[in-house]
Every structure is written in C-alpha cells, then in structure tokens.
Motif scaffolding. Structure first.
Motif, PDB file in Angstrom:
ATOM      1  N   ASN A 272      -4.438  -0.005  -0.421  1.00  0.00           N
ATOM      2  CA  ASN A 272      -5.464  -0.929   0.049  1.00  0.00           C
ATOM      3  C   ASN A 272      -6.555  -0.183   0.816  1.00  0.00           C
ATOM      4  O   ASN A 272      -7.154  -0.698   1.747  1.00  0.00           O
ATOM      5  CB  ASN A 272      -4.858  -2.056   0.903  1.00  0.00           C
ATOM      6  CG  ASN A 272      -4.381  -1.574   2.267  1.00  0.00           C
ATOM      7  OD1 ASN A 272      -3.969  -0.430   2.408  1.00  0.00           O
ATOM      8  ND2 ASN A 272      -4.416  -2.437   3.264  1.00  0.00           N
ATOM      9  N   ASN A 273      -6.836   1.042   0.381  1.00  0.00           N
ATOM     10  CA  ASN A 273      -7.863   1.853   1.032  1.00  0.00           C
ATOM     11  C   ASN A 273      -9.230   1.179   1.007  1.00  0.00           C
ATOM     12  O   ASN A 273     -10.033   1.345   1.925  1.00  0.00           O
ATOM     13  CB  ASN A 273      -7.966   3.230   0.362  1.00  0.00           C
ATOM     14  CG  ASN A 273      -6.887   4.184   0.855  1.00  0.00           C
ATOM     15  OD1 ASN A 273      -6.189   3.890   1.827  1.00  0.00           O
ATOM     16  ND2 ASN A 273      -6.751   5.320   0.191  1.00  0.00           N
ATOM     17  N   ARG A 274      -9.496   0.428  -0.050  1.00  0.00           N
ATOM     18  CA  ARG A 274     -10.789  -0.240  -0.134  1.00  0.00           C
ATOM     19  C   ARG A 274     -10.961  -1.228   1.018  1.00  0.00           C
ATOM     20  O   ARG A 274     -12.021  -1.296   1.650  1.00  0.00           O
ATOM     21  CB  ARG A 274     -10.933  -0.962  -1.472  1.00  0.00           C
ATOM     22  CG  ARG A 274     -12.314  -1.527  -1.710  1.00  0.00           C
ATOM     23  CD  ARG A 274     -12.422  -2.215  -3.045  1.00  0.00           C
ATOM     24  NE  ARG A 274     -12.151  -1.310  -4.158  1.00  0.00           N
ATOM     25  CZ  ARG A 274     -12.357  -1.624  -5.427  1.00  0.00           C
ATOM     26  NH1 ARG A 274     -12.822  -2.823  -5.733  1.00  0.00           N
ATOM     27  NH2 ARG A 274     -12.088  -0.764  -6.380  1.00  0.00           N
TER      28      ARG A 274
ATOM     29  N   GLU B 222     -19.563  -7.247   4.821  1.00  0.00           N
ATOM     30  CA  GLU B 222     -18.782  -6.271   4.072  1.00  0.00           C
ATOM     31  C   GLU B 222     -18.663  -6.643   2.597  1.00  0.00           C
ATOM     32  O   GLU B 222     -18.635  -5.773   1.733  1.00  0.00           O
ATOM     33  CB  GLU B 222     -17.400  -6.109   4.704  1.00  0.00           C
ATOM     34  CG  GLU B 222     -17.416  -5.458   6.082  1.00  0.00           C
ATOM     35  CD  GLU B 222     -18.083  -4.086   6.073  1.00  0.00           C
ATOM     36  OE1 GLU B 222     -17.936  -3.353   5.071  1.00  0.00           O
ATOM     37  OE2 GLU B 222     -18.759  -3.749   7.063  1.00  0.00           O
TER      38      GLU B 222
ATOM     39  N   GLU C 299      -9.251  -1.101   3.868  1.00  0.00           N
ATOM     40  CA  GLU C 299      -9.249  -0.314   5.105  1.00  0.00           C
ATOM     41  C   GLU C 299     -10.649   0.220   5.396  1.00  0.00           C
ATOM     42  O   GLU C 299     -11.124   0.189   6.533  1.00  0.00           O
ATOM     43  CB  GLU C 299      -8.269   0.853   4.977  1.00  0.00           C
ATOM     44  CG  GLU C 299      -6.818   0.446   4.863  1.00  0.00           C
ATOM     45  CD  GLU C 299      -6.205   0.062   6.195  1.00  0.00           C
ATOM     46  OE1 GLU C 299      -6.589   0.652   7.215  1.00  0.00           O
ATOM     47  OE2 GLU C 299      -5.351  -0.835   6.208  1.00  0.00           O
ATOM     48  N   ASN C 300     -11.314   0.729   4.361  1.00  0.00           N
ATOM     49  CA  ASN C 300     -12.659   1.267   4.543  1.00  0.00           C
ATOM     50  C   ASN C 300     -13.659   0.172   4.898  1.00  0.00           C
ATOM     51  O   ASN C 300     -14.611   0.399   5.641  1.00  0.00           O
ATOM     52  CB  ASN C 300     -13.109   1.986   3.269  1.00  0.00           C
ATOM     53  CG  ASN C 300     -12.328   3.261   3.024  1.00  0.00           C
ATOM     54  OD1 ASN C 300     -11.801   3.865   3.960  1.00  0.00           O
ATOM     55  ND2 ASN C 300     -12.242   3.684   1.780  1.00  0.00           N
ATOM     56  N   ALA C 301     -13.420  -1.029   4.359  1.00  0.00           N
ATOM     57  CA  ALA C 301     -14.334  -2.143   4.623  1.00  0.00           C
ATOM     58  C   ALA C 301     -14.264  -2.598   6.079  1.00  0.00           C
ATOM     59  O   ALA C 301     -15.273  -3.011   6.659  1.00  0.00           O
ATOM     60  CB  ALA C 301     -14.037  -3.306   3.688  1.00  0.00           C
TER      61      ALA C 301
ATOM     62  N   CYS D 178       0.833  -1.200   0.000  1.00  0.00           N
ATOM     63  CA  CYS D 178       0.000   0.000   0.000  1.00  0.00           C
ATOM     64  C   CYS D 178       0.869   1.253   0.000  1.00  0.00           C
ATOM     65  O   CYS D 178       1.599   1.520   0.960  1.00  0.00           O
ATOM     66  CB  CYS D 178      -0.913  -0.008   1.227  1.00  0.00           C
ATOM     67  SG  CYS D 178      -1.944   1.471   1.369  1.00  0.00           S
TER      68      CYS D 178
ATOM     69  N   ARG E 154     -13.329  -0.678   8.617  1.00  0.00           N
ATOM     70  CA  ARG E 154     -13.495   0.426   9.565  1.00  0.00           C
ATOM     71  C   ARG E 154     -14.702   0.243  10.481  1.00  0.00           C
ATOM     72  O   ARG E 154     -14.606   0.503  11.692  1.00  0.00           O
ATOM     73  CB  ARG E 154     -13.565   1.762   8.821  1.00  0.00           C
ATOM     74  CG  ARG E 154     -13.620   2.976   9.760  1.00  0.00           C
ATOM     75  CD  ARG E 154     -13.325   4.273   9.032  1.00  0.00           C
ATOM     76  NE  ARG E 154     -11.920   4.358   8.663  1.00  0.00           N
ATOM     77  CZ  ARG E 154     -11.466   4.338   7.417  1.00  0.00           C
ATOM     78  NH1 ARG E 154     -12.317   4.220   6.406  1.00  0.00           N
ATOM     79  NH2 ARG E 154     -10.182   4.420   7.157  1.00  0.00           N
TER      80      ARG E 154
ATOM     81  N   LYS F  72     -21.927  -5.568   1.020  1.00  0.00           N
ATOM     82  CA  LYS F  72     -21.941  -4.121   0.804  1.00  0.00           C
ATOM     83  C   LYS F  72     -21.080  -3.721  -0.388  1.00  0.00           C
ATOM     84  O   LYS F  72     -21.454  -2.860  -1.182  1.00  0.00           O
ATOM     85  CB  LYS F  72     -21.464  -3.401   2.079  1.00  0.00           C
ATOM     86  CG  LYS F  72     -22.482  -3.455   3.208  1.00  0.00           C
ATOM     87  CD  LYS F  72     -21.857  -3.152   4.550  1.00  0.00           C
ATOM     88  CE  LYS F  72     -21.256  -1.772   4.628  1.00  0.00           C
ATOM     89  NZ  LYS F  72     -20.722  -1.487   5.989  1.00  0.00           N
TER      90      LYS F  72
END
Length: 215
Positions: free
Chosen positions: A127-129, A164, A131-133, A20, A135, A167
């Motif tokens: 890998n923000n996707r 997740e 990380e957001n999943a 990342c 959270r 979603k």
C-alpha cells in the motif's frame, strides 16, 4: 482496500482488505538488524527477505500489463511462491519474543489479508501508494492541532482527501478545489459523479498538463 496490518481495518463491513507485503517485510528487516553482523547472511530473517524480494521482482515485471494478464501470471508464478513462503515460516522454531519471532508471528497472523493480493489483477502487493499520499499530511501533523473538534477534523480529512485524490489523478489541486467550490452548490446529487477527478465535467484548466504548458 489496501492497508497495513492495523486490526481495525479487518472489521470494516463489506470491505476486502489487501495486506501490505512491505509492512510485513519491514519486520524481518528489523530482525536482521538486531542480529550480529556475522550471522545475518545465513539467518532465517535474510532468507525471508530474499523470498519476499522474489515476489516484488515478479511484480516489477508485470507492472505495465493488463490486470487480467497480471492475475493469470500471479496465480501461475507468484502465488505458489507466496504459499511456500508461509509454509516455510511455520516450520521455523523461533522464540516468540525475539525480533525474528515477532516478525514470523506477524506474517502468519496477516497471511489471510496478504494473500488477498491474488484475488484480482488490479490489486497491489503493497500500500505504498496510499502511504505516499498521506505523507504530506503526516509530516505536517503538528500544524493540524487547531482541528480540536470532530467537525474540524472531519473537514480537514475531506479537504486533504480531495487534494490527494486530485494529485493522484494529475489534477492541479488549487484549480480543482476552486472548480468544486464554484460548481457543487448548483449541482444536483445525481450529477455529482461527473465532478469527481475522473469525471467528464472537470474542465481542462484543472489538468496537470496545463501547468507543464506554462512552465
């Protein structure tokens, strides 16, 4: 698999880890904040952030194109910039225990996995996707203290993974979970793939569009 720099990921068998760049950039941002304000503009930390920012700027331009075309553009325009960035880091003379020294060492140590973004046009630069999943789960972690056994923690992980993933694929989590609980017991193992969020057996009532129609 997109991950941060946690070393345990790098030991997984038959897995290609894609590092990342956001996590790596964050180290330089921390180094920049640790410097006197009058030194920041001309600092190596600021130079590193600008260089990384160029890569993200290129990715932004390519986010809506086909993976194959993105791969070609990355190899042509982005990969040389990334390689030049790491070569530049190796020329810096920074004390290793300073914030900047730690940022440089982290980036160089992670180079192998960070450069894996260039092996496939479907990969992402961060890998923000993921990380957001996670959270929602991380924010509520104190609520999960009742998972005081391996079995309970495993069950929690399974349910949260399903939620997740639903979603992420524009499904209504409650409807999808209900569908799985009603359907899985009577479905043979060889037909389970059809029940995945993108499978043909998922009914229309589980789709997010149904929610929009009733609002």
């Amino acid at each position: 698999m997109h991950t941060d720099g946690y070393a345990a990921y790098h030991t997984l068998p038959e897995i290609t880890v894609v590092g990342c760049w956001v996590h790596m950039r964050r180290k330089f941002e921390e180094a920049l904040k640790a410097m006197p304000s009058n030194e920041r503009e001309v600092s190596s930390a600021n130079g590193a952030i600008r260089h990384i920012g160029l890569l993200f700027h290129l990715e932004k331009q390519w986010e809506n194109i086909a993976p194959k075309e993105r791969q070609e553009l990355r190899l042509q325009k982005s990969k040389p910039q990334a390689e030049a960035f790491f070569e530049w880091l190796q020329t810096l003379r920074i004390l290793p225990k300073t914030a900047m020294g730690k940022a440089v060492n982290y980036a160089l140590d992670q180079r192998k996995w960070l450069m894996n973004v260039y092996i496939d046009g479907r990969t992402e630069i961060s890998n923000n996707r993921a990380e957001n999943a996670i959270r929602p789960f991380a924010l509520g972690r104190k609520n999960w203290l009742f998972c005081n056994t391996v079995k309970g923690a495993t069950s929690s992980a399974v349910v949260y993974s399903i939620i997740e993933t639903a979603k992420a694929n524009d499904l209504l989590p409650f409807e999808y979970l209900k569908f799985l609980l009603e359907t899985v017991p009577s479905t043979s193992a060889r037909k389970l793939d059809a029940l995945l969020p993108w499978g043909d057996a998922v009914p229309e009532k589980c789709r997010m569009s149904m929610k929009k129609e009733h609002v």
